[in-house]
Design an enzyme around this catalytic site. Structure first.
Site, PDB file in Angstrom:
ATOM      1  N   ARG A 163      26.590  31.947  28.326  1.00 30.03           N
ATOM      2  CA  ARG A 163      27.415  30.473  28.860  1.00 30.03           C
ATOM      3  C   ARG A 163      27.332  29.711  27.428  1.00 30.03           C
ATOM      4  NH1 ARG A 163      23.219  32.052  32.561  1.00 30.03           N
ATOM      5  NH2 ARG A 163      24.020  32.034  34.649  1.00 30.03           N
ATOM      6  N   LYS A 187      19.472  30.146  32.729  1.00 26.77           N
ATOM      7  CA  LYS A 187      19.176  28.989  33.897  1.00 26.77           C
ATOM      8  C   LYS A 187      17.665  29.302  34.271  1.00 26.77           C
ATOM      9  CE  LYS A 187      23.590  27.982  35.743  1.00 26.77           C
ATOM     10  NZ  LYS A 187      24.446  27.909  36.915  1.00 26.77           N
ATOM     11  N   HIS A 258      33.747  29.341  29.973  1.00 26.66           N
ATOM     12  CA  HIS A 258      33.605  29.819  31.064  1.00 26.66           C
ATOM     13  C   HIS A 258      34.496  31.012  31.225  1.00 26.66           C
ATOM     14  CE1 HIS A 258      30.291  30.180  33.978  1.00 26.66           C
ATOM     15  NE2 HIS A 258      31.064  30.214  34.845  1.00 26.66           N
ATOM     16  N   ARG A 261      33.498  33.966  29.440  1.00 28.25           N
ATOM     17  CA  ARG A 261      32.573  34.777  30.174  1.00 28.25           C
ATOM     18  C   ARG A 261      33.196  35.619  31.414  1.00 28.25           C
ATOM     19  NH1 ARG A 261      27.063  34.194  31.538  1.00 28.25           N
ATOM     20  NH2 ARG A 261      26.478  33.859  33.653  1.00 28.25           N
ATOM     21  N   HIS A 284      22.667  36.487  36.143  1.00 26.86           N
ATOM     22  CA  HIS A 284      22.822  36.104  37.482  1.00 26.86           C
ATOM     23  C   HIS A 284      21.610  36.274  38.133  1.00 26.86           C
ATOM     24  CE1 HIS A 284      27.421  36.305  37.379  1.00 26.86           C
ATOM     25  NE2 HIS A 284      26.944  34.928  36.878  1.00 26.86           N
ATOM     26  N   TYR A 293      33.364  39.066  40.357  1.00 24.51           N
ATOM     27  CA  TYR A 293      34.174  40.060  39.417  1.00 24.51           C
ATOM     28  C   TYR A 293      34.870  41.250  39.656  1.00 24.51           C
ATOM     29  CZ  TYR A 293      31.906  36.645  36.419  1.00 24.51           C
ATOM     30  OH  TYR A 293      31.742  35.324  35.779  1.00 24.51           O
TER      31      TYR A 293
END
Length: 312
Positions: A163, A187, A258, A261, A284, A293
């Site tokens: 990110r 995150k 993004h 990404r 994730h 994806y």
């Protein structure tokens, strides 16, 4: 008429509701360790929910009921909110009512019965492999410090799929150049190691030897990427770099970090990587997030089939 800011909404709340919002914000910040953007989004959504409650004559947290929650979401829909925005608002409301119940400010969690529409998951724009190659080469060969930095921005975003917030948060010591690994803080402050390739390493080497020293100041600290004034590179400047590079590639969609990404993940999957490896690469928490994806690759396959097969 301009939409009031979160600060303006908070200032107009009844004291008990303002106090509840402050307690919820402290809970999110201290207990759940959310990113600054997510924290801001949740607090802003709940502030507007409480403003809606106050306009319905509610002054206490326990005045919040299911009818108020539903009318707040319905009001948003009449103002043109998308399904995804409505779903986000409902998620924020459920999080808030659950906290109210645990904090003893509400006798029951009324948000448990709140149903919201599922957000549509639109397929992200991605670059074709040749477009991605052209994009990362837009800054190749430059010797200007800013262009050397831009080359690192493009190469690392595409090479690693990290990110933009993770990219600008990198310190020099987070780059293991011997093993070509990035130590990334994602995150929830979860740390992971992400590999990058030889072209990105060349860009990093040029930046560290000829670019960064020219921009570095006593305020630079350990930051890997620097802005013109020598401070840590701002994410907005990184986004501008990607958009500018994309605009110079013929036929490429207008994507930001993004989008790079998304492109990296799609190309890795198309190259034969398994879904769980891509999940780990992207950081994730859930495999379900990574599965979008697979839809991207299937849609690309369909497009190629429709264009190339004589009986498509």
């Amino acid at each position: 008429m301009a939409t009031p800011s979160t600060a303006e909404v908070r200032a107009g709340l009844p004291p008990a509701l303002a106090e509840a919002l402050a307690g919820y914000e402290e809970h999110l910040s201290a207990q759940r360790d959310l990113s600054a953007n997510t924290l801001r989004s949740y607090v802003g959504d709940v502030a507007r929910l409480l403003d809606h409650l106050a306009r319905r004559s509610g002054t206490q947290p326990h005045d919040l009921d299911l009818a108020t929650l539903r009318s707040w979401l319905a009001q948003g829909r009449t103002r043109g909110h998308s399904r995804s925005t409505t779903a986000r608002h409902a998620s924020a409301a459920r999080s808030f009512t659950a906290w109210l119940r645990r904090a003893g400010l509400m006798p029951e969690d009324v948000g448990q019965r709140l149903v919201s529409p599922k957000a549509h998951r639109t397929l992200p724009d991605v670059l074709a492999p040749d477009q991605a190659r052209a994009l990362v080469e837009t800054a190749a060969g430059a010797e200007d410090p800013v262009r050397l930095r831009d080359a690192v921005v493009l190469e690392l975003l595409y090479a690693s799929g990290i990110r933009v917030s993770e990219l600008v948060g990198l310190d020099v010591d987070d780059v293991d150049r011997g093993r070509r690994l990035l130590r990334v803080l994602g995150k929830g402050r979860k740390e992971r190691s992400v590999p990058y390739g030889l072209p990105a390493e060349r860009a990093v080497d040029a930046w560290l030897t000829r670019g960064r020293p020219a921009l570095a100041t006593p305020d630079s600290g350990p930051a890997l990427l620097l802005g013109l004034r020598g401070r840590r590179l701002d994410a907005r400047e990184a986004r501008r770099t990607v958009h500018a590079a994309t605009s110079s590639v013929p036929g490429a969609p207008d994507i930001g970090p993004h989008g790079l990404r998304h492109s990296a993940a799609t190309h890795v999957l198309e190259g034969g990587a398994d879904l769980r490896s891509v999940q780990e690469l992207l950081g994730h928490a859930s495999l379900a997030t990574t599965q979008i994806y697979t839809h991207v690759t299937v849609e690309r396959l369909r497009a190629v089939h429709a264009q190339a097969h004589p009986r498509a």
